[in-house]
Design an enzyme around this catalytic site. Structure first.
Site, PDB file in Angstrom:
ATOM      1  CG  HIS A  57      -1.902  -1.090   1.251  1.00  0.00           C
ATOM      2  ND1 HIS A  57      -2.932  -1.102   2.161  1.00  0.00           N
ATOM      3  CD2 HIS A  57      -2.032  -2.220   0.512  1.00  0.00           C
ATOM      4  CE1 HIS A  57      -3.662  -2.191   1.968  1.00  0.00           C
ATOM      5  NE2 HIS A  57      -3.125  -2.886   0.979  1.00  0.00           N
ATOM      6  CD  GLU A  59      -2.396   4.647   2.102  1.00  0.00           C
ATOM      7  OE1 GLU A  59      -3.512   5.107   1.818  1.00  0.00           O
ATOM      8  OE2 GLU A  59      -2.007   3.531   1.696  1.00  0.00           O
ATOM      9  CB  CYS A  87      -5.984  -0.464   5.412  1.00  0.00           C
ATOM     10  SG  CYS A  87      -4.262  -1.016   5.323  1.00  0.00           S
ATOM     11  CB  CYS A  90      -1.730   2.090   5.816  1.00  0.00           C
ATOM     12  SG  CYS A  90      -1.384   1.122   4.321  1.00  0.00           S
TER      13      CYS A  90
END
Length: 160
Positions: A57, A59, A87, A90
């Protein structure tokens, strides 16, 4: 916490980067790290490809890079702008890296409603605020913000 014109500017930049990623066939997510003075320190697109890394991801990857580059003092004054709500994974990375503030576009709930149980994006509907509130360090959160703009980036991407 309220938002500023700077927040709007950098959030829209994260949408622009996410849209660029989508046009390249990359999952349409992006994150930008900005210091207390408004200087962009790093940008990151989703890193699912080429290795199909489900933990890639934007992030999380950005936080790994930032944490190995900048001191805790610098990161505490930074804001991460992200096209969608971080999420749980993250959010944990943001917390552990020590970034002091997060501004995001689309909520996890809205993203989950849109993508369903897509095999490449089985979205966790767990608000980042919930993750941060479980910690011992405060992380300020602004979002969802400009959610309709943010979600447009995803409208065609997740269709089978």
């Amino acid at each position: 916490m309220s938002h500023t014109e700077r927040d709007i500017h950098f959030l829209r930049e994260s949408f622009r980067l996410a849209e660029e990623a989508g046009k390249q066939g990359i999952h349409p997510f992006a994150a930008i790290l900005v210091d207390a003075d408004g200087t962009v320190l790093m940008e990151q697109l989703n890193a699912f490809l080429p290795d199909h890394d489900m933990t890639g991801h934007a992030e999380r990857v950005l936080m790994t890079r930032a944490n190995t580059t900048y001191s805790q003092d610098v990161l505490a004054g930074c804001t991460m702008y992200t096209s969608a709500e971080p999420c749980a994974m993250c959010s944990g990375a943001v917390y552990w890296a020590g970034v002091g503030r997060v501004v995001y576009g689309a909520s996890e709930k809205r993203l989950k409603d849109m993508t369903g149980n897509h095999p490449e994006n089985p979205t966790l509907d767990l608000p980042c605020r919930t993750v941060f509130e479980a910690g011992q360090r405060k992380v300020d959160v602004v979002g969802p913000l400009l959610e309709e703009e943010s979600i447009r980036v995803h409208e065609d991407f997740w269709k089978d």
